[in-house]
Design a protein around this motif. Structure first.
Motif, PDB file in Angstrom:
ATOM      1  N   SER A 174       0.838  -1.211   0.000  1.00  0.00           N
ATOM      2  CA  SER A 174       0.000   0.000   0.000  1.00  0.00           C
ATOM      3  C   SER A 174       0.868   1.253   0.000  1.00  0.00           C
ATOM      4  O   SER A 174       0.529   2.259  -0.646  1.00  0.00           O
ATOM      5  N   PHE A 175       1.962   1.208   0.724  1.00  0.00           N
ATOM      6  CA  PHE A 175       2.911   2.322   0.757  1.00  0.00           C
ATOM      7  C   PHE A 175       3.614   2.469  -0.590  1.00  0.00           C
ATOM      8  O   PHE A 175       3.753   3.577  -1.128  1.00  0.00           O
ATOM      9  N   PHE A 176       4.017   1.342  -1.176  1.00  0.00           N
ATOM     10  CA  PHE A 176       4.759   1.365  -2.435  1.00  0.00           C
ATOM     11  C   PHE A 176       3.932   1.917  -3.594  1.00  0.00           C
ATOM     12  O   PHE A 176       4.448   2.684  -4.426  1.00  0.00           O
ATOM     13  N   ILE A 177       2.659   1.525  -3.671  1.00  0.00           N
ATOM     14  CA  ILE A 177       1.856   1.965  -4.819  1.00  0.00           C
ATOM     15  C   ILE A 177       1.600   3.473  -4.770  1.00  0.00           C
ATOM     16  O   ILE A 177       1.259   4.088  -5.787  1.00  0.00           O
ATOM     17  N   GLN A 178       1.763   4.075  -3.588  1.00  0.00           N
ATOM     18  CA  GLN A 178       1.607   5.520  -3.465  1.00  0.00           C
ATOM     19  C   GLN A 178       2.918   6.264  -3.682  1.00  0.00           C
ATOM     20  O   GLN A 178       2.925   7.398  -4.169  1.00  0.00           O
ATOM     21  N   THR A 179       4.035   5.630  -3.319  1.00  0.00           N
ATOM     22  CA  THR A 179       5.322   6.331  -3.305  1.00  0.00           C
ATOM     23  C   THR A 179       6.344   5.799  -4.298  1.00  0.00           C
ATOM     24  O   THR A 179       7.303   6.497  -4.632  1.00  0.00           O
ATOM     25  N   GLY A 180       6.180   4.554  -4.752  1.00  0.00           N
ATOM     26  CA  GLY A 180       7.153   3.953  -5.657  1.00  0.00           C
ATOM     27  C   GLY A 180       8.389   3.428  -4.952  1.00  0.00           C
ATOM     28  O   GLY A 180       9.377   3.078  -5.593  1.00  0.00           O
ATOM     29  N   THR A 181       8.328   3.331  -3.619  1.00  0.00           N
ATOM     30  CA  THR A 181       9.487   2.851  -2.869  1.00  0.00           C
ATOM     31  C   THR A 181       9.030   2.214  -1.560  1.00  0.00           C
ATOM     32  O   THR A 181       7.849   2.294  -1.187  1.00  0.00           O
ATOM     33  N   VAL A 182       9.960   1.573  -0.889  1.00  0.00           N
ATOM     34  CA  VAL A 182       9.736   1.050   0.466  1.00  0.00           C
ATOM     35  C   VAL A 182      10.856   1.594   1.334  1.00  0.00           C
ATOM     36  O   VAL A 182      12.028   1.512   0.960  1.00  0.00           O
ATOM     37  N   THR A 183      10.508   2.178   2.470  1.00  0.00           N
ATOM     38  CA  THR A 183      11.497   2.814   3.332  1.00  0.00           C
ATOM     39  C   THR A 183      11.627   2.087   4.673  1.00  0.00           C
ATOM     40  O   THR A 183      10.757   1.302   5.054  1.00  0.00           O
ATOM     41  N   THR A 184      12.710   2.394   5.357  1.00  0.00           N
ATOM     42  CA  THR A 184      12.895   1.844   6.699  1.00  0.00           C
ATOM     43  C   THR A 184      11.754   2.274   7.610  1.00  0.00           C
ATOM     44  O   THR A 184      11.271   1.497   8.455  1.00  0.00           O
ATOM     45  N   TYR A 185      11.306   3.499   7.430  1.00  0.00           N
ATOM     46  CA  TYR A 185      10.191   4.051   8.198  1.00  0.00           C
ATOM     47  C   TYR A 185       8.942   3.187   8.051  1.00  0.00           C
ATOM     48  O   TYR A 185       8.300   2.807   9.042  1.00  0.00           O
ATOM     49  N   SER A 186       8.592   2.854   6.818  1.00  0.00           N
ATOM     50  CA  SER A 186       7.385   2.061   6.584  1.00  0.00           C
ATOM     51  C   SER A 186       7.530   0.653   7.159  1.00  0.00           C
ATOM     52  O   SER A 186       6.562   0.087   7.671  1.00  0.00           O
ATOM     53  N   ILE A 187       8.712   0.089   7.097  1.00  0.00           N
ATOM     54  CA  ILE A 187       8.943  -1.259   7.648  1.00  0.00           C
ATOM     55  C   ILE A 187       8.811  -1.252   9.169  1.00  0.00           C
ATOM     56  O   ILE A 187       8.143  -2.109   9.756  1.00  0.00           O
ATOM     57  N   LEU A 188       9.437  -0.254   9.806  1.00  0.00           N
ATOM     58  CA  LEU A 188       9.414  -0.188  11.262  1.00  0.00           C
ATOM     59  C   LEU A 188       7.992  -0.012  11.808  1.00  0.00           C
ATOM     60  O   LEU A 188       7.610  -0.653  12.801  1.00  0.00           O
ATOM     61  N   VAL A 189       7.208   0.839  11.151  1.00  0.00           N
ATOM     62  CA  VAL A 189       5.841   1.086  11.630  1.00  0.00           C
ATOM     63  C   VAL A 189       4.943  -0.120  11.393  1.00  0.00           C
ATOM     64  O   VAL A 189       3.962  -0.326  12.121  1.00  0.00           O
ATOM     65  N   SER A 190       5.282  -0.944  10.414  1.00  0.00           N
ATOM     66  CA  SER A 190       4.439  -2.109  10.098  1.00  0.00           C
ATOM     67  C   SER A 190       4.656  -3.285  11.048  1.00  0.00           C
ATOM     68  O   SER A 190       3.832  -4.203  11.091  1.00  0.00           O
ATOM     69  N   VAL A 191       5.734  -3.259  11.818  1.00  0.00           N
ATOM     70  CA  VAL A 191       6.075  -4.394  12.676  1.00  0.00           C
ATOM     71  C   VAL A 191       4.970  -4.752  13.680  1.00  0.00           C
ATOM     72  O   VAL A 191       4.600  -5.934  13.797  1.00  0.00           O
ATOM     73  N   PRO A 192       4.409  -3.782  14.436  1.00  0.00           N
ATOM     74  CA  PRO A 192       3.370  -4.176  15.401  1.00  0.00           C
ATOM     75  C   PRO A 192       2.110  -4.742  14.749  1.00  0.00           C
ATOM     76  O   PRO A 192       1.423  -5.579  15.344  1.00  0.00           O
ATOM     77  N   ILE A 193       1.803  -4.307  13.527  1.00  0.00           N
ATOM     78  CA  ILE A 193       0.637  -4.863  12.838  1.00  0.00           C
ATOM     79  C   ILE A 193       0.919  -6.302  12.420  1.00  0.00           C
ATOM     80  O   ILE A 193       0.032  -7.162  12.474  1.00  0.00           O
ATOM     81  N   LEU A 194       2.159  -6.587  12.018  1.00  0.00           N
ATOM     82  CA  LEU A 194       2.554  -7.967  11.744  1.00  0.00           C
ATOM     83  C   LEU A 194       2.258  -8.835  12.971  1.00  0.00           C
ATOM     84  O   LEU A 194       1.686  -9.929  12.864  1.00  0.00           O
ATOM     85  N   VAL A 195       2.634  -8.339  14.136  1.00  0.00           N
ATOM     86  CA  VAL A 195       2.457  -9.092  15.375  1.00  0.00           C
ATOM     87  C   VAL A 195       0.973  -9.255  15.710  1.00  0.00           C
ATOM     88  O   VAL A 195       0.512 -10.341  16.082  1.00  0.00           O
ATOM     89  N   LEU A 196       0.195  -8.180  15.558  1.00  0.00           N
ATOM     90  CA  LEU A 196      -1.209  -8.226  15.958  1.00  0.00           C
ATOM     91  C   LEU A 196      -2.063  -9.041  14.991  1.00  0.00           C
ATOM     92  O   LEU A 196      -3.021  -9.705  15.419  1.00  0.00           O
ATOM     93  N   VAL A 197      -1.752  -8.998  13.706  1.00  0.00           N
ATOM     94  CA  VAL A 197      -2.474  -9.858  12.760  1.00  0.00           C
ATOM     95  C   VAL A 197      -2.138 -11.320  13.050  1.00  0.00           C
ATOM     96  O   VAL A 197      -3.009 -12.195  13.008  1.00  0.00           O
ATOM     97  N   GLY A 198      -0.882 -11.582  13.370  1.00  0.00           N
ATOM     98  CA  GLY A 198      -0.511 -12.925  13.793  1.00  0.00           C
ATOM     99  C   GLY A 198      -1.251 -13.334  15.048  1.00  0.00           C
ATOM    100  O   GLY A 198      -1.621 -14.503  15.217  1.00  0.00           O
ATOM    101  N   ALA A 199      -1.493 -12.368  15.943  1.00  0.00           N
ATOM    102  CA  ALA A 199      -2.219 -12.651  17.186  1.00  0.00           C
ATOM    103  C   ALA A 199      -3.662 -13.058  16.909  1.00  0.00           C
ATOM    104  O   ALA A 199      -4.232 -13.874  17.652  1.00  0.00           O
ATOM    105  N   ILE A 200      -4.269 -12.493  15.871  1.00  0.00           N
ATOM    106  CA  ILE A 200      -5.637 -12.895  15.509  1.00  0.00           C
ATOM    107  C   ILE A 200      -5.654 -14.377  15.157  1.00  0.00           C
ATOM    108  O   ILE A 200      -6.511 -15.143  15.609  1.00  0.00           O
TER     109      ILE A 200
END
Length: 312
Positions: A174-200
């Motif tokens: 979703s970040f890439f299709i808007q910006t054309g790139t993937v940044t460290t910022y986007s990866i770091l912020v996505s980490v807790p969602i990775l954990v919480l979706v796994g928790a579901i």
């Protein structure tokens, strides 16, 4: 052995025809697991410029369709393997309770995949065709989660696959299709969602621990046992909140993202529910609270990102 539907589902078929049956097949309470990552990935892209709403809605619809189709594959294969019956908790129930033919469920799931593919073509034409490969991998994982000879859901790795493909990867795409790139910022912020979706996913396996064990599954919840599994879930919640605090302290995330702490009551409700519940139906509210924790946490995190962009 597959359940006998001749007597048990006929009344339901006659009384439950209509939109509600088909809607329930998608397991709508799980769809926020797709909505939240798309919203968050799009919010993160604000730092790179304006949002392309056409791509946002295309990504959102495609993600929801893949999630719904995955749920239908789950229903189809759990029925085929004799795991679902009229009394099963947490399933759509369109096959065992409403009398919808298994073939119809599979055809509808594949149709949703087809629509998602067409939307994916639009996204790739507007951004990069490399996304086609990622999209196909995501769809394959959605099918193989319960389909194929070695279902991911029957292994200890279900939480990892769910968290990465339905959490982090959707955010980054979703970040890439808007910006054309993937940044460290986007990866770091996505980490807790990775954990919480796994928790579901983990909460579902804790609830179904006894039944899954009887049917030969080797989920993480089964390997740990209920008490240790619930403890690990608690640590997953704690990690997610501490991670955001760390991002704020290091200046990666704006102070506004602190509002994710408002989702703590739902996390506590989930843990208390699993500790006190014994049967699947008693633990069902705890599983719902787990999904709501992800929804509220992710939504508030996105709001915090938006506020950090517009207020600062």
């Amino acid at each position: 052995m597959q359940p006998n539907l001749q007597h048990s589902t006929k009344p339901a078929v006659e009384s439950n025809r209509g939109f509600q049956v088909w809607w329930q097949m998608t397991r709508p309470h799980t769809l926020t697991a797709s909505f939240v990552p798309v919203l968050l990935g799009t919010a993160l892209s604000l730092s790179h410029g304006r949002i392309h709403f056409g791509l946002f809605f295309a990504m959102l619809i495609a993600s929801l369709l893949i999630q719904a189709a995955t749920n239908m594959f789950n229903e189809y294969y759990d029925y085929k393997r004799g795991l679902d019956n009229e009394n099963s908790i947490g399933i759509g129930g369109t096959i065992v309770r409403d009398g919808i033919k298994p073939k119809t469920v599979m055809q509808l799931a594949l149709s949703l995949y087809g629509i998602a593919l067409l939307i994916g073509v639009y996204i790739c034409m507007s951004t990069s065709w490399w996304l086609a490969l990622l999209g196909l991998v995501c769809m394959a994982v959605g099918y193989l989660y319960t389909g194929g000879p070695f279902p991911i859901a029957y292994t200890p790795f279900g939480e990892i696959f769910a968290g990465f493909f339905m959490g982090m990867l959707i955010i980054l795409i979703s970040f890439f299709i808007q910006t054309g790139t993937v940044t460290t910022y986007s990866i770091l912020v996505s980490v807790p969602i990775l954990v919480l979706v796994g928790a579901i996913n983990f909460s579902n396996n804790i609830r179904d621990l006894d039944g899954d064990k009887e049917n030969g599954r080797k989920t993480l919840a089964i390997l740990l046992g209920k008490n240790k599994a619930v403890t690990l879930m608690g640590y997953m919640f704690i990690f997610s909140f501490i991670w955001i605090l760390g991002l704020i302290i290091t200046g990666v995330a704006p102070i506004w993202t602190l509002i994710v702490l408002l989702s703590i009551p739902k996390a506590l409700k989930a843990i208390k529910g699993f500790k006190s519940g014994v049967t699947p139906i008693q633990m069902a509210p705890a599983m719902k609270a787990t999904a709501q924790t992800n929804t509220i946490f992710g939504f508030l995190l996105a709001i915090g990102i938006f506020l950090g962009y517009f207020v600062s």
